[in-house]
Design an enzyme around this catalytic site. Structure first.
Site, PDB file in Angstrom:
ATOM      1  N   ASP A  21      12.265  31.058  29.075  1.00 33.88           N
ATOM      2  CA  ASP A  21      11.110  31.963  29.012  1.00 33.88           C
ATOM      3  C   ASP A  21      11.487  33.326  28.454  1.00 33.88           C
ATOM      4  OD1 ASP A  21       9.406  30.056  30.184  1.00 33.88           O
ATOM      5  OD2 ASP A  21      10.006  30.651  32.187  1.00 33.88           O
ATOM      6  N   ARG A 102      13.375  37.888  44.424  1.00 35.90           N
ATOM      7  CA  ARG A 102      12.511  38.576  43.459  1.00 35.90           C
ATOM      8  C   ARG A 102      12.295  40.064  43.782  1.00 35.90           C
ATOM      9  NH1 ARG A 102      14.378  35.096  40.799  1.00 35.90           N
ATOM     10  NH2 ARG A 102      13.232  33.328  39.970  1.00 35.90           N
ATOM     11  N   ASP A 131       6.192  33.591  41.512  1.00 37.51           N
ATOM     12  CA  ASP A 131       7.054  34.703  41.133  1.00 37.51           C
ATOM     13  C   ASP A 131       6.301  35.847  40.470  1.00 37.51           C
ATOM     14  OD1 ASP A 131       9.339  33.720  42.222  1.00 37.51           O
ATOM     15  OD2 ASP A 131      10.147  32.874  40.369  1.00 37.51           O
ATOM     16  N   SER A 183      13.314  23.004  35.395  1.00 33.59           N
ATOM     17  CA  SER A 183      13.178  24.438  35.651  1.00 33.59           C
ATOM     18  C   SER A 183      14.029  24.753  36.872  1.00 33.59           C
ATOM     19  CB  SER A 183      11.705  24.781  35.926  1.00 33.59           C
ATOM     20  OG  SER A 183      11.578  26.140  36.256  1.00 33.59           O
TER      21      SER A 183
END
Length: 410
Positions: A21, A102, A131, A183
């Site tokens: 990404d 995060r 996220d 992923s």
């Protein structure tokens, strides 16, 4: 606040991992935001080899510079330990490995964005996942007026295959291919796997497939003899393994190695995402699973009944707040204050037996133990007068007895 127009955005700080990404986001931002300056920021929370060659790759794909922030120790002491002390587990099984990584990364990104005078912060989170919320709630907590760019909510790319097409068209080197394109999210606490054959919950994960598991072996590959490990805690904080005092990162590495070798911490879970859909993931959390178990065993000895039971309610809410990205909120901070108070006497040693994915309690001691063998014994004793139980039960059961009599009269 008034949203900045694309023309006003000259400098963007990007949360950068070097994965699929974020690799294509750098050229995409420059194409779609007037050739803006892109500063890449990577938070090192224990990804290990994933950080190798990151600067060269970021600069080659168009970033002006790359910051790599070493957050490993802070991650453990300020995020992992408070969550473990709370006993927070999302939906009974998930030890929140991505969730609490995060906020610490996003907080550091905000600090760099403010220092750099950036016009916006960009991230590579999809519009389907959790996220995006975790990143953006943290940004709002520390820079409420900062513009946020989320390419997955803007661009025409619809799949990981199309992302790979874009990367190939822009000569962006990738470490993955279309066939092994799970992923994944890795840090010093866990590794998550999503996508491909895992998208169908009917499919059993192939734990013995080469390259699938990275932190653990499969239960079939684990040793036929058990491994014992002893953890020492002080006020709910792990301080030593097998009698050896270790700082946080070294302690985590040691437990990951022990747990991984014995197939500890493999979880296959269909979970409820914040955005409302269910998703299926496989998680490896070897050292973390050992820590949670040892801490929970020690609390059985050192917490009084009412505190322990109330703490179970707090744990559930704490897990939700963490999973939902609400780390930097008054409620999470208040719950952490409660949890800290409960940890004052959570000091002692726990011995665990590790065997083919199983964690078995093998003994616990504490100078603050509330367990009295003299009172609990089934042998002859002189401390507890069993006759007293009759009066206690009469009073404790009084509402039941009164209710039954009144119902009988009706």
């Amino acid at each position: 606040m008034a949203m900045k127009s694309k023309q006003e955005i000259k400098k963007v700080v990007l949360a950068y991992s070097g994965g699929l990404d974020t690799s294509i986001i750098i050229p995409w931002l420059k194409e779609n935001y007037n050739n803006c300056e892109v500063i890449a920021v990577s938070g090192d929370v224990g990804q290990g080899t994933e950080l190798e060659g990151l600067e060269e790759k970021a600069l080659k794909t168009g970033a002006s510079k790359l910051y790599v922030a070493d957050l490993k120790e802070e991650f453990i002491t300020d995020y992992i330990y408070p969550t473990m002390q709370a006993g927070a587990v999302y939906e009974g099984e998930y030890l929140l490995g991505t969730s609490f990584a995060r906020p610490i990364i996003a907080k550091r990104i905000v600090e760099i964005a403010l220092a750099e005078g950036a016009d916006a912060i960009a991230h590579g989170c999809t519009g389907k996942g959790n996220d995006q919320v975790r990143f953006e709630l943290t940004i709002k907590a520390f820079a409420p007026d900062m513009a946020i760019i989320a390419p997955w909510r803007e661009w025409d790319i619809k799949s990981r295959d199309e992302e790979i097409d874009y990367a190939e068209a822009h000569d962006i080197p990738l470490k993955i291919n279309r066939e092994t394109n799970y992923s994944k999210d890795k840090n010093l606490w866990h590794l998550s796997h999503e996508g491909l054959d895992l998208e169908d919950p009917a499919n059993e994960p192939d734990y013995q497939k080469p390259g699938f598991l990275e932190m653990c072996v499969s239960p079939e590959q684990a040793p036929d003899q058990p491994t014992y490990v002893t953890l020492a805690f002080e006020k709910g904080i792990p301080v030593a393994v097998d009698g050896q005092a270790l700082p946080p990162v070294a302690l985590m590495d040691k437990l990951n190695a022990l747990g991984g070798a014995n197939a500890i911490g493999l979880v296959d879970l269909v979970e409820n995402r914040l955005v409302g859909m269910k998703s299926r993931g496989v998680y490896e959390t070897p050292g973390g699973t050992i820590l949670y178990k040892a801490h929970q065993v020690l609390e059985t000895l050192t917490l009084d009944r009412d505190t322990m039971h109330y703490k179970e309610l707090v744990a559930s809410r704490f897990a939700e707040l963490t999973y939902f990205g609400q780390w930097f909120t008054p409620l999470r901070e208040a719950l952490s204050a409660f949890v800290s108070k409960t940890q004052e006497h959570v000091t002692g040693e726990v011995k665990l037996k590790l065997y083919k994915g199983n964690l078995i309690n093998a003994g616990v001691t504490s100078p603050y133990s509330l367990y009295s063998e003299e009172i609990a014994t089934f042998g002859k004793e002189f401390v507890y007068d069993q006759k007293n139980a009759a009066g206690f039960i009469t009073l404790f059961g009084l509402p039941i007895a009164v209710g039954a009599k009144l119902q009988g009269k009706k």
